[in-house]
Write a protein that holds these residues in place. Structure first.
Motif, PDB file in Angstrom:
ATOM      1  N   GLN A  85       0.823  13.925   3.271  1.00 59.67           N
ATOM      2  CA  GLN A  85       0.784  14.515   4.617  1.00 59.67           C
ATOM      3  C   GLN A  85      -0.629  14.983   4.987  1.00 59.67           C
ATOM      4  OE1 GLN A  85       3.852  17.420   5.365  1.00 59.67           O
ATOM      5  NE2 GLN A  85       2.800  18.195   7.153  1.00 59.67           N
ATOM      6  N   LEU A 112      -9.911  12.536  11.894  1.00 59.82           N
ATOM      7  CA  LEU A 112     -11.133  11.723  11.854  1.00 59.82           C
ATOM      8  C   LEU A 112     -11.207  10.805  13.080  1.00 59.82           C
ATOM      9  CD1 LEU A 112     -13.646  10.651  10.173  1.00 59.82           C
ATOM     10  CD2 LEU A 112     -12.088   8.924   9.274  1.00 59.82           C
ATOM     11  N   VAL A 113     -10.091  10.165  13.413  1.00 60.88           N
ATOM     12  CA  VAL A 113     -10.050   9.264  14.579  1.00 60.88           C
ATOM     13  C   VAL A 113     -10.403  10.045  15.849  1.00 60.88           C
ATOM     14  CG1 VAL A 113      -8.535   7.837  16.025  1.00 60.88           C
ATOM     15  CG2 VAL A 113      -8.371   7.676  13.535  1.00 60.88           C
ATOM     16  N   MET A 127       0.849  -1.212   0.000  1.00 67.96           N
ATOM     17  CA  MET A 127       0.000   0.000   0.000  1.00 67.96           C
ATOM     18  C   MET A 127       0.879   1.255   0.000  1.00 67.96           C
ATOM     19  SD  MET A 127      -3.025   0.681   2.655  1.00 67.96           S
ATOM     20  CE  MET A 127      -3.978   2.148   2.540  1.00 67.96           C
ATOM     21  N   ILE A 175       9.240   2.351   5.854  1.00 70.26           N
ATOM     22  CA  ILE A 175       7.953   3.069   5.848  1.00 70.26           C
ATOM     23  C   ILE A 175       6.900   2.139   6.454  1.00 70.26           C
ATOM     24  CG2 ILE A 175       6.153   4.063   4.368  1.00 70.26           C
ATOM     25  CD1 ILE A 175       8.436   4.674   2.347  1.00 70.26           C
ATOM     26  N   SER A 188       7.255  12.616   7.218  1.00 75.40           N
ATOM     27  CA  SER A 188       6.988  13.603   6.151  1.00 75.40           C
ATOM     28  C   SER A 188       7.391  15.017   6.573  1.00 75.40           C
ATOM     29  CB  SER A 188       5.520  13.577   5.758  1.00 75.40           C
ATOM     30  OG  SER A 188       4.738  14.099   6.807  1.00 75.40           O
ATOM     31  N   LEU A 227       0.363   6.012  11.347  1.00 77.04           N
ATOM     32  CA  LEU A 227       0.072   7.345  10.796  1.00 77.04           C
ATOM     33  C   LEU A 227       0.999   8.392  11.420  1.00 77.04           C
ATOM     34  CD1 LEU A 227      -3.834   7.762  10.577  1.00 77.04           C
ATOM     35  CD2 LEU A 227      -2.246   7.440   8.698  1.00 77.04           C
ATOM     36  N   LEU A 273       4.431   8.075  10.003  1.00 77.07           N
ATOM     37  CA  LEU A 273       4.454   8.620   8.633  1.00 77.07           C
ATOM     38  C   LEU A 273       4.460  10.144   8.657  1.00 77.07           C
ATOM     39  CD1 LEU A 273       1.941   6.260   6.786  1.00 77.07           C
ATOM     40  CD2 LEU A 273       4.353   6.561   6.235  1.00 77.07           C
ATOM     41  N   LEU A 274       3.654  10.702   9.558  1.00 76.77           N
ATOM     42  CA  LEU A 274       3.570  12.159   9.660  1.00 76.77           C
ATOM     43  C   LEU A 274       4.916  12.741  10.091  1.00 76.77           C
ATOM     44  CD1 LEU A 274       1.634  14.598   9.457  1.00 76.77           C
ATOM     45  CD2 LEU A 274       1.119  14.289  11.882  1.00 76.77           C
ATOM     46  N   GLU A 315      -3.450  13.900   3.914  1.00 76.29           N
ATOM     47  CA  GLU A 315      -4.345  12.761   4.159  1.00 76.29           C
ATOM     48  C   GLU A 315      -4.087  12.153   5.534  1.00 76.29           C
ATOM     49  OE1 GLU A 315      -4.278   9.530   1.308  1.00 76.29           O
ATOM     50  OE2 GLU A 315      -5.806   8.495   2.502  1.00 76.29           O
ATOM     51  N   ILE A 316      -2.807  12.081   5.896  1.00 77.20           N
ATOM     52  CA  ILE A 316      -2.460  11.535   7.230  1.00 77.20           C
ATOM     53  C   ILE A 316      -3.124  12.387   8.313  1.00 77.20           C
ATOM     54  CG2 ILE A 316      -0.583  11.043   8.850  1.00 77.20           C
ATOM     55  CD1 ILE A 316       1.270  10.715   6.401  1.00 77.20           C
ATOM     56  N   VAL A 317      -2.986  13.720   8.144  1.00 79.80           N
ATOM     57  CA  VAL A 317      -3.559  14.637   9.147  1.00 79.80           C
ATOM     58  C   VAL A 317      -5.076  14.473   9.196  1.00 79.80           C
ATOM     59  CG1 VAL A 317      -3.896  17.076   9.751  1.00 79.80           C
ATOM     60  CG2 VAL A 317      -1.653  16.287   8.974  1.00 79.80           C
ATOM     61  N   ALA A 345       2.287   4.961   0.637  1.00 76.79           N
ATOM     62  CA  ALA A 345       2.188   5.854   1.800  1.00 76.79           C
ATOM     63  C   ALA A 345       1.351   7.082   1.445  1.00 76.79           C
ATOM     64  CB  ALA A 345       3.582   6.288   2.224  1.00 76.79           C
ATOM     65  N   PRO A 346       0.397   7.462   2.313  1.00 73.59           N
ATOM     66  CA  PRO A 346      -0.465   8.607   1.996  1.00 73.59           C
ATOM     67  C   PRO A 346       0.255   9.946   2.115  1.00 73.59           C
ATOM     68  CG  PRO A 346      -1.020   7.687   4.131  1.00 73.59           C
ATOM     69  CD  PRO A 346       0.053   6.840   3.580  1.00 73.59           C
ATOM     70  N   ARG A 402      -6.818  11.849   8.465  1.00 76.53           N
ATOM     71  CA  ARG A 402      -7.155  10.553   9.080  1.00 76.53           C
ATOM     72  C   ARG A 402      -7.041  10.628  10.616  1.00 76.53           C
ATOM     73  NH1 ARG A 402      -8.415   6.212   5.481  1.00 76.53           N
ATOM     74  NH2 ARG A 402      -8.997   7.465   3.701  1.00 76.53           N
ATOM     75  N   LEU A 403      -5.969  11.265  11.068  1.00 72.75           N
ATOM     76  CA  LEU A 403      -5.789  11.406  12.520  1.00 72.75           C
ATOM     77  C   LEU A 403      -6.904  12.257  13.127  1.00 72.75           C
ATOM     78  CD1 LEU A 403      -1.908  11.880  12.733  1.00 72.75           C
ATOM     79  CD2 LEU A 403      -3.208   9.967  13.682  1.00 72.75           C
ATOM     80  N   GLU A 437       3.684   0.052   7.315  1.00 71.36           N
ATOM     81  CA  GLU A 437       2.558  -0.426   6.496  1.00 71.36           C
ATOM     82  C   GLU A 437       1.245   0.004   7.148  1.00 71.36           C
ATOM     83  OE1 GLU A 437       1.892  -2.549   3.674  1.00 71.36           O
ATOM     84  OE2 GLU A 437       3.889  -1.838   3.124  1.00 71.36           O
ATOM     85  N   SER A 467     -13.165   3.889  15.318  1.00 71.74           N
ATOM     86  CA  SER A 467     -12.894   4.974  16.280  1.00 71.74           C
ATOM     87  C   SER A 467     -14.101   5.208  17.183  1.00 71.74           C
ATOM     88  CB  SER A 467     -12.553   6.273  15.544  1.00 71.74           C
ATOM     89  OG  SER A 467     -11.496   6.057  14.655  1.00 71.74           O
ATOM     90  N   LEU A 481     -12.590   3.191   9.381  1.00 73.27           N
ATOM     91  CA  LEU A 481     -11.791   3.878  10.408  1.00 73.27           C
ATOM     92  C   LEU A 481     -12.712   4.664  11.347  1.00 73.27           C
ATOM     93  CD1 LEU A 481      -9.037   4.778  11.552  1.00 73.27           C
ATOM     94  CD2 LEU A 481      -9.002   6.593   9.846  1.00 73.27           C
TER      95      LEU A 481
END
Lengths: 194, 102
Positions: A6, A15-16, A1, B7, B100, B93, B96-97, A8-10, A3-4, A12-13, B9, B24, B20
């Motif tokens: 930046q 959203l959680v 998969m 990276i 980045s 996440l 990854l953040l 999108e990561i933010v 990596a999304p 998603r976080l 997964e 949550s 998700l």
């Protein structure tokens, strides 16, 4: 998969975080239960002294309140429900308290074998414990104050003459259930959009 | 995340936006019914049903089906595996953040 990005990561976080907060947000209303179980017994007490067939006052009013309580909860379940552990804990306390009070009051009404002072003390104590436990879990000082009212009534029931116990229970029901239920209902309606 | 770190997964089951959101939500409650989840996620019945089935197949949620007033009522709960998967996904996440930004 892959990596999304930046952004999108933010998102998603975020959203959680938002969904968890949404899950914890309690929109349930319980003020009406205290109003119902405050006004109901007061009607039964009034009936006992002013209306015909006083022996059936308590069984009839308690049965009517129980049915109304069940119907209102069933209607609410149709609108969907998410229950937190806190809600389940508080629900368990009040469910057990309600059942105990019903068994003691109905049992004594049907069997006629209770000693009046002991019954009042026991009932006041059970409700005080439920209010205080619930107030500690929910961190509500107003409900703890209500518990103090029931505890005070419990002590007063040990001291006062038997002839005053009826009046004592009327005052306690009014302050402990009707006033508290009215405050809770007002609070729930005024905070409904938060 | 330093340059040498791999990276992380992302779990594809948890990565779906609606799945998700559901995980949550369920992580914050003891249990919830279908209608409550639908209202909170603003999803359609079909979409939510399909995603709940995927989460159930993965062992991330459990369902208890019953009837209230002759209408089916499904209560959903997050499982320990689901809670672990969500926590790991959030950790990935965050890594990854951090990667980045650096």
């Amino acid at each position: 998969m892959q990596a999304p990005e930046q952004a999108e990561i933010v998102s998603r976080l975020k959203l959680v975080e938002e969904m968890m907060a949404e899950g914890r947000h309690n929109t349930q209303r319980w003020g009406w239960v205290f109003l119902l179980w405050g006004i109901g017994p007061l009607i039964a007490m009034f009936w006992e002294t002013h209306w015909p067939h006083p022996p059936v006052a308590w069984p009839v009013v308690l049965a009517a309140c129980t049915i109304l309580n069940g119907v209102l909860i069933k209607i609410r379940k149709r609108t969907g429900e998410g229950r937190t552990i806190t809600m389940r804990s508080v629900g368990a306390i009040w469910g057990s308290t309600g059942l105990t009070v019903l068994l003691v009051v109905l049992g004594s009404a049907f069997l006629g074998s209770s000693e009046l002072r002991s019954m009042y003390v026991a009932l006041f104590a059970v409700v005080a414990v439920a209010h205080s436990t619930s107030s500690i879990i929910l961190r509500w000082p107003v409900q703890f104050f209500t518990a103090l009212v029931w505890w005070a009534a419990c002590i007063a029931a040990l001291i006062l003459p038997i002839t005053r116990l009826h009046l004592l229970s009327m005052i306690t029901l009014f302050v402990g259930n009707v006033v508290f239920g009215s405050w809770l209902t007002y609070r729930e309606w005024s905070h409904q959009d938060e | 995340m330093s340059e040498g770190d791999p990276i992380p997964e992302l779990n594809p089951i948890v990565h779906g936006q609606l799945r998700l959101a559901v995980l949550s939500l369920l992580s914050a409650v003891d249990h919830a019914d279908f209608r409550w989840l639908r209202d909170k996620t603003r999803a359609t019945d079909g979409n939510l049903g399909a995603n709940l089935a995927k989460l159930e197949q993965a062992g991330y949620i459990s369902v208890n089906k019953s009837f209230i007033a002759n209408k089916p009522n499904s209560l959903y709960r997050i499982t320990p595996a689901g809670r672990k998967a969500l926590a790991e996904y959030v950790q990935s996440l965050k890594k990854l953040l951090a990667g980045s930004i650096n």
